[in-house]
Design a protein around this motif. Structure first.
Motif, PDB file in Angstrom:
ATOM      1  N   ALA A 110      -0.631  -1.299 -10.881  1.00  0.00           N
ATOM      2  CA  ALA A 110      -2.086  -1.337 -10.755  1.00  0.00           C
ATOM      3  C   ALA A 110      -2.424  -0.830  -9.365  1.00  0.00           C
ATOM      4  N   LEU A 111      -3.213   0.239  -9.294  1.00  0.00           N
ATOM      5  CA  LEU A 111      -3.591   0.851  -8.023  1.00  0.00           C
ATOM      6  C   LEU A 111      -5.043   0.518  -7.707  1.00  0.00           C
ATOM      7  N   GLN A 112      -5.301   0.198  -6.440  1.00  0.00           N
ATOM      8  CA  GLN A 112      -6.652  -0.129  -5.988  1.00  0.00           C
ATOM      9  C   GLN A 112      -7.326   1.139  -5.483  1.00  0.00           C
ATOM     10  N   PRO A 136       0.818  -1.221   0.000  1.00  0.00           N
ATOM     11  CA  PRO A 136       0.000   0.000   0.000  1.00  0.00           C
ATOM     12  C   PRO A 136       0.846   1.264   0.000  1.00  0.00           C
ATOM     13  N   PHE A 137       0.306   2.326  -0.582  1.00  0.00           N
ATOM     14  CA  PHE A 137       0.909   3.648  -0.458  1.00  0.00           C
ATOM     15  C   PHE A 137       0.675   4.172   0.956  1.00  0.00           C
ATOM     16  N   SER A 138       1.504   5.112   1.377  1.00  0.00           N
ATOM     17  CA  SER A 138       1.275   5.786   2.652  1.00  0.00           C
ATOM     18  C   SER A 138       0.078   6.725   2.521  1.00  0.00           C
ATOM     19  N   ALA A 139      -0.642   6.912   3.631  1.00  0.00           N
ATOM     20  CA  ALA A 139      -1.811   7.791   3.645  1.00  0.00           C
ATOM     21  C   ALA A 139      -1.385   9.233   3.904  1.00  0.00           C
ATOM     22  N   PHE A 140      -1.944  10.170   3.132  1.00  0.00           N
ATOM     23  CA  PHE A 140      -1.707  11.603   3.313  1.00  0.00           C
ATOM     24  C   PHE A 140      -3.061  12.325   3.341  1.00  0.00           C
ATOM     25  N   PRO A 141      -3.732  12.305   4.504  1.00  0.00           N
ATOM     26  CA  PRO A 141      -5.034  12.986   4.602  1.00  0.00           C
ATOM     27  C   PRO A 141      -4.903  14.476   4.293  1.00  0.00           C
ATOM     28  N   GLY A 142      -5.906  15.019   3.601  1.00  0.00           N
ATOM     29  CA  GLY A 142      -5.902  16.428   3.263  1.00  0.00           C
ATOM     30  C   GLY A 142      -4.986  16.810   2.122  1.00  0.00           C
ATOM     31  N   VAL A 143      -4.458  15.816   1.422  1.00  0.00           N
ATOM     32  CA  VAL A 143      -3.500  16.055   0.340  1.00  0.00           C
ATOM     33  C   VAL A 143      -4.079  15.565  -0.982  1.00  0.00           C
ATOM     34  N   GLN A 144      -3.955  16.383  -2.019  1.00  0.00           N
ATOM     35  CA  GLN A 144      -4.276  15.952  -3.374  1.00  0.00           C
ATOM     36  C   GLN A 144      -2.979  15.467  -4.017  1.00  0.00           C
ATOM     37  N   ARG A 145      -3.029  14.291  -4.630  1.00  0.00           N
ATOM     38  CA  ARG A 145      -1.802  13.637  -5.075  1.00  0.00           C
ATOM     39  C   ARG A 145      -1.848  13.328  -6.569  1.00  0.00           C
ATOM     40  N   TRP A 146      -0.744  13.625  -7.264  1.00  0.00           N
ATOM     41  CA  TRP A 146      -0.561  13.252  -8.676  1.00  0.00           C
ATOM     42  C   TRP A 146       0.549  12.216  -8.759  1.00  0.00           C
ATOM     43  N   PHE A 147       0.372  11.254  -9.664  1.00  0.00           N
ATOM     44  CA  PHE A 147       1.292  10.116  -9.756  1.00  0.00           C
ATOM     45  C   PHE A 147       1.468   9.750 -11.226  1.00  0.00           C
ATOM     46  N   ALA A 150      -6.456   8.143   0.432  1.00  0.00           N
ATOM     47  CA  ALA A 150      -6.915   6.831  -0.035  1.00  0.00           C
ATOM     48  C   ALA A 150      -5.907   5.726   0.220  1.00  0.00           C
ATOM     49  N   ALA A 151      -4.601   6.057   0.196  1.00  0.00           N
ATOM     50  CA  ALA A 151      -3.549   5.062   0.434  1.00  0.00           C
ATOM     51  C   ALA A 151      -3.810   3.767  -0.328  1.00  0.00           C
ATOM     52  N   PRO A 152      -3.891   3.826  -1.667  1.00  0.00           N
ATOM     53  CA  PRO A 152      -4.268   2.634  -2.436  1.00  0.00           C
ATOM     54  C   PRO A 152      -3.225   1.530  -2.366  1.00  0.00           C
ATOM     55  N   GLY A 153      -3.694   0.300  -2.467  1.00  0.00           N
ATOM     56  CA  GLY A 153      -2.785  -0.808  -2.649  1.00  0.00           C
ATOM     57  C   GLY A 153      -2.146  -0.701  -4.020  1.00  0.00           C
ATOM     58  N   CYS A 154      -0.892  -1.105  -4.124  1.00  0.00           N
ATOM     59  CA  CYS A 154      -0.147  -0.994  -5.373  1.00  0.00           C
ATOM     60  C   CYS A 154       0.414  -2.362  -5.744  1.00  0.00           C
TER      61      CYS A 154
END
Length: 199
Positions: free
Chosen positions: A72-74, A52-63, A94-98
């Protein structure tokens, strides 16, 4: 004003908390201070294993995937992302699984907290308007950047960051024979237009 130039190879790698890879922090604003958390963070990550990715509440993330077969991100449903695909924007909480599609990948991240961010693939030979309060370029391949008044030769895997682009029209031309993506445009505007010396 001369842009700031940061080479990824000059940034020390930091291991992930889950051991699944490492990150090179290229730029943060404001500078790291426990009492004043960053509003912008740009980094390059090497993902070596599933997790999983680390969680960053309150953050908008580009990847965006720079090298490798992709991931593949969940994110509700599975979303596959490969080199050359448009950057994916999602909620950092969201901290998606990767899941790696076929071996390790190298990836670019932009995280914005309390402002507007941007990550966009460079279209070779096409000008781009640096319309946000601060803008940058991350090169996947070496090439030439210009804003109409100055021109710089940049190595591969280099971040150029300009704190006051003032709507200049930028252009990046990679060395001949390079396949897309050759680079990514980046941008950030804080909630307050007078914060931290951007203007």
């Amino acid at each position: 004003m001369t842009p700031q130039i940061i080479r990824a190879q000059d940034c020390a790698p930091q291991p992930w908390r889950n051991g699944g890879g490492q990150t090179r922090e290229l730029f943060t604003w404001p500078p790291a201070d426990p009492a004043d958390p960053w509003q912008l963070r740009i980094s390059r990550a090497d993902i070596d294993s599933d997790g999983p990715f680390s969680a960053f509440p309150g953050v908008q993330r580009w990847f965006a995937v720079l090298e490798g077969a992709g991931v593949a991100l969940q994110l509700g449903s599975e979303q596959r992302l490969q080199a050359g695909d448009a950057p994916l924007c999602f909620d950092g909480a969201a901290a998606p699984g990767c899941r790696l599609l076929d071996g390790p990948t190298q990836d670019l991240n932009l995280m914005a907290r309390g402002g507007k961010g941007l990550m966009q693939a460079v279209q070779p030979g096409q000008p781009w308007t640096a319309s946000l309060a601060a803008c940058g370029l991350y090169t996947v391949h070496a090439g030439e950047w210009t804003d109409g008044t100055q021109t710089l030769q940049l190595d591969a895997h280099t971040l150029l960051w300009h704190p006051q682009p003032r709507g200049a029209r930028w252009q990046f031309v990679a060395e001949p024979g390079v396949q897309a993506p050759c680079a990514y445009w980046l941008g950030f505007s804080p909630q307050s237009a007078t914060v931290g010396g951007f203007l």
